[in-house]
Design a protein around this motif. Structure first.
Motif, mmCIF file in Angstrom:
data_model
loop_
_atom_site.group_PDB
_atom_site.id
_atom_site.type_symbol
_atom_site.label_atom_id
_atom_site.label_comp_id
_atom_site.label_asym_id
_atom_site.label_seq_id
_atom_site.Cartn_x
_atom_site.Cartn_y
_atom_site.Cartn_z
ATOM 1 N N LYS A 133 34.151 26.556 -36.681
ATOM 2 C CA LYS A 133 33.622 27.991 -36.256
ATOM 3 C C LYS A 133 32.125 28.156 -36.207
ATOM 4 O O LYS A 133 31.714 28.868 -35.488
ATOM 5 C CB LYS A 133 34.074 28.961 -37.088
ATOM 6 C CG LYS A 133 35.772 29.123 -37.298
ATOM 7 C CD LYS A 133 35.875 29.959 -36.081
ATOM 8 C CE LYS A 133 37.741 30.048 -36.321
ATOM 9 N NZ LYS A 133 38.208 30.921 -35.301
ATOM 10 N N ILE A 134 31.344 27.670 -37.009
ATOM 11 C CA ILE A 134 29.864 27.887 -36.984
ATOM 12 C C ILE A 134 29.356 26.802 -35.658
ATOM 13 O O ILE A 134 28.397 27.374 -34.982
ATOM 14 C CB ILE A 134 29.097 27.228 -38.191
ATOM 15 C CG1 ILE A 134 29.316 28.190 -39.243
ATOM 16 C CG2 ILE A 134 27.770 27.138 -38.010
ATOM 17 C CD1 ILE A 134 28.836 28.126 -40.465
ATOM 18 N N LYS B 227 29.763 37.954 -35.081
ATOM 19 C CA LYS B 227 31.392 37.743 -35.497
ATOM 20 C C LYS B 227 31.584 36.437 -35.764
ATOM 21 O O LYS B 227 32.319 36.166 -36.701
ATOM 22 C CB LYS B 227 32.169 38.538 -34.480
ATOM 23 C CG LYS B 227 32.294 40.071 -34.449
ATOM 24 C CD LYS B 227 33.044 40.438 -33.391
ATOM 25 C CE LYS B 227 33.045 41.883 -33.265
ATOM 26 N NZ LYS B 227 33.961 42.438 -32.150
ATOM 27 N N ARG B 228 31.200 35.671 -34.877
ATOM 28 C CA ARG B 228 31.794 34.298 -34.867
ATOM 29 C C ARG B 228 31.076 33.569 -35.980
ATOM 30 O O ARG B 228 31.376 32.875 -36.744
ATOM 31 C CB ARG B 228 31.227 33.469 -33.437
ATOM 32 C CG ARG B 228 32.061 33.722 -32.491
ATOM 33 C CD ARG B 228 31.673 33.448 -31.064
ATOM 34 N NE ARG B 228 32.653 33.763 -29.969
ATOM 35 C CZ ARG B 228 32.799 33.189 -28.957
ATOM 36 N NH1 ARG B 228 32.252 31.733 -28.599
ATOM 37 N NH2 ARG B 228 33.498 33.578 -27.833
ATOM 38 N N LEU B 229 29.717 33.766 -36.130
ATOM 39 C CA LEU B 229 28.949 33.169 -37.523
ATOM 40 C C LEU B 229 29.590 33.734 -38.576
ATOM 41 O O LEU B 229 29.750 33.100 -39.762
ATOM 42 C CB LEU B 229 27.493 33.588 -37.399
ATOM 43 C CG LEU B 229 26.827 32.793 -36.329
ATOM 44 C CD1 LEU B 229 25.269 33.491 -36.254
ATOM 45 C CD2 LEU B 229 26.766 31.504 -36.812
ATOM 46 N N SER C 263 30.018 28.983 -32.536
ATOM 47 C CA SER C 263 29.144 29.975 -32.410
ATOM 48 C C SER C 263 27.902 29.366 -31.816
ATOM 49 O O SER C 263 27.136 30.107 -31.187
ATOM 50 C CB SER C 263 28.950 30.847 -33.683
ATOM 51 O OG SER C 263 28.121 29.839 -34.477
ATOM 52 N N LYS C 264 27.343 28.281 -32.154
ATOM 53 C CA LYS C 264 26.129 27.775 -31.543
ATOM 54 C C LYS C 264 26.347 27.326 -29.886
ATOM 55 O O LYS C 264 25.393 27.586 -29.220
ATOM 56 C CB LYS C 264 25.833 26.505 -32.413
ATOM 57 C CG LYS C 264 25.128 26.573 -33.558
ATOM 58 C CD LYS C 264 25.192 25.246 -34.337
ATOM 59 C CE LYS C 264 24.661 25.478 -35.866
ATOM 60 N NZ LYS C 264 24.551 24.233 -36.534
ATOM 61 N N GLU D 204 28.981 39.521 -30.494
ATOM 62 C CA GLU D 204 29.911 38.541 -30.671
ATOM 63 C C GLU D 204 29.683 37.289 -31.262
ATOM 64 O O GLU D 204 30.129 36.699 -32.123
ATOM 65 C CB GLU D 204 30.351 38.314 -29.288
ATOM 66 C CG GLU D 204 31.389 37.038 -28.990
ATOM 67 C CD GLU D 204 32.749 37.661 -29.386
ATOM 68 O OE1 GLU D 204 33.440 36.800 -29.692
ATOM 69 O OE2 GLU D 204 32.948 38.973 -29.474
ATOM 70 N N LYS D 205 28.333 36.750 -31.036
ATOM 71 C CA LYS D 205 27.545 35.887 -31.794
ATOM 72 C C LYS D 205 27.856 36.043 -33.358
ATOM 73 O O LYS D 205 28.194 34.988 -34.001
ATOM 74 C CB LYS D 205 26.459 35.491 -31.501
ATOM 75 C CG LYS D 205 25.768 33.980 -32.161
ATOM 76 C CD LYS D 205 24.749 33.395 -31.480
ATOM 77 C CE LYS D 205 24.213 32.341 -32.132
ATOM 78 N NZ LYS D 205 23.353 31.538 -31.375
#
Length: 148
Positions: A120-121, A58-60, A124-125, A55-56
């Motif tokens: 978005k980045i 995908k977000r990155l 994700s953090k 999932e992480k």
């Protein structure tokens, strides 16, 4: 009156008997069961950690995609701005003004895409998978079960 249902026999189903009071399982059976359940638990926790990391990723990936789009649009915007500068210097006609306006609009679009990518980045953090918490809860549950 006989039907097909009357002539069929019921299948024999084997069931596991639960020992009654005072007839518990042996220590060996309990240890074997604990070992099997613990390995299943560890396997499930690892699968959860893998899903969280996916999932992480995908977000990155989404953030990187927006940044890539911003770079591409900025590249074309820069090309249009160069064309506008050339047209503006070459002649004093409204054509350069229209090219300048198009270039500025493209740069605004690139800026918006860059902000979306950064957002978005950053999001994700904030998402941090913590599989160790699941392990701690499982160990605590096993400890409580052993103490009973």
């Amino acid at each position: 009156m006989s039907t097909a249902a009357d002539s069929t026999t019921t299948p024999v189903v084997e069931t596991t008997r639960v020992p009654g009071p005072g007839k518990g399982r042996s220590i060996g059976e309990l240890v074997a069961s604990l070992s099997e359940q613990f390995s299943t638990l560890v396997r499930d926790e690892l699968q959860l950690a893998q899903a969280q990391l996916a999932e992480k990723g995908k977000r990155l990936g989404a953030g990187a995609g927006f940044l890539g789009a911003a770079a591409l649009v900025a590249f074309y915007g820069g090309g249009v701005l160069l064309a506008a500068a050339v047209l503006g210097l070459a002649t004093v006609l409204p054509a350069w003004l229209s090219a300048l306006i198009v270039g500025v609009v493209l740069m605004i679009v690139a800026g918006i895409a860059a902000l979306l990518g950064k957002k978005k980045i950053d999001a994700s953090k904030e998402f941090a998978p913590k599989p160790q918490e699941g392990f701690k809860e499982d160990v605590d549950a096993v400890k409580k079960g052993i103490q009973k």
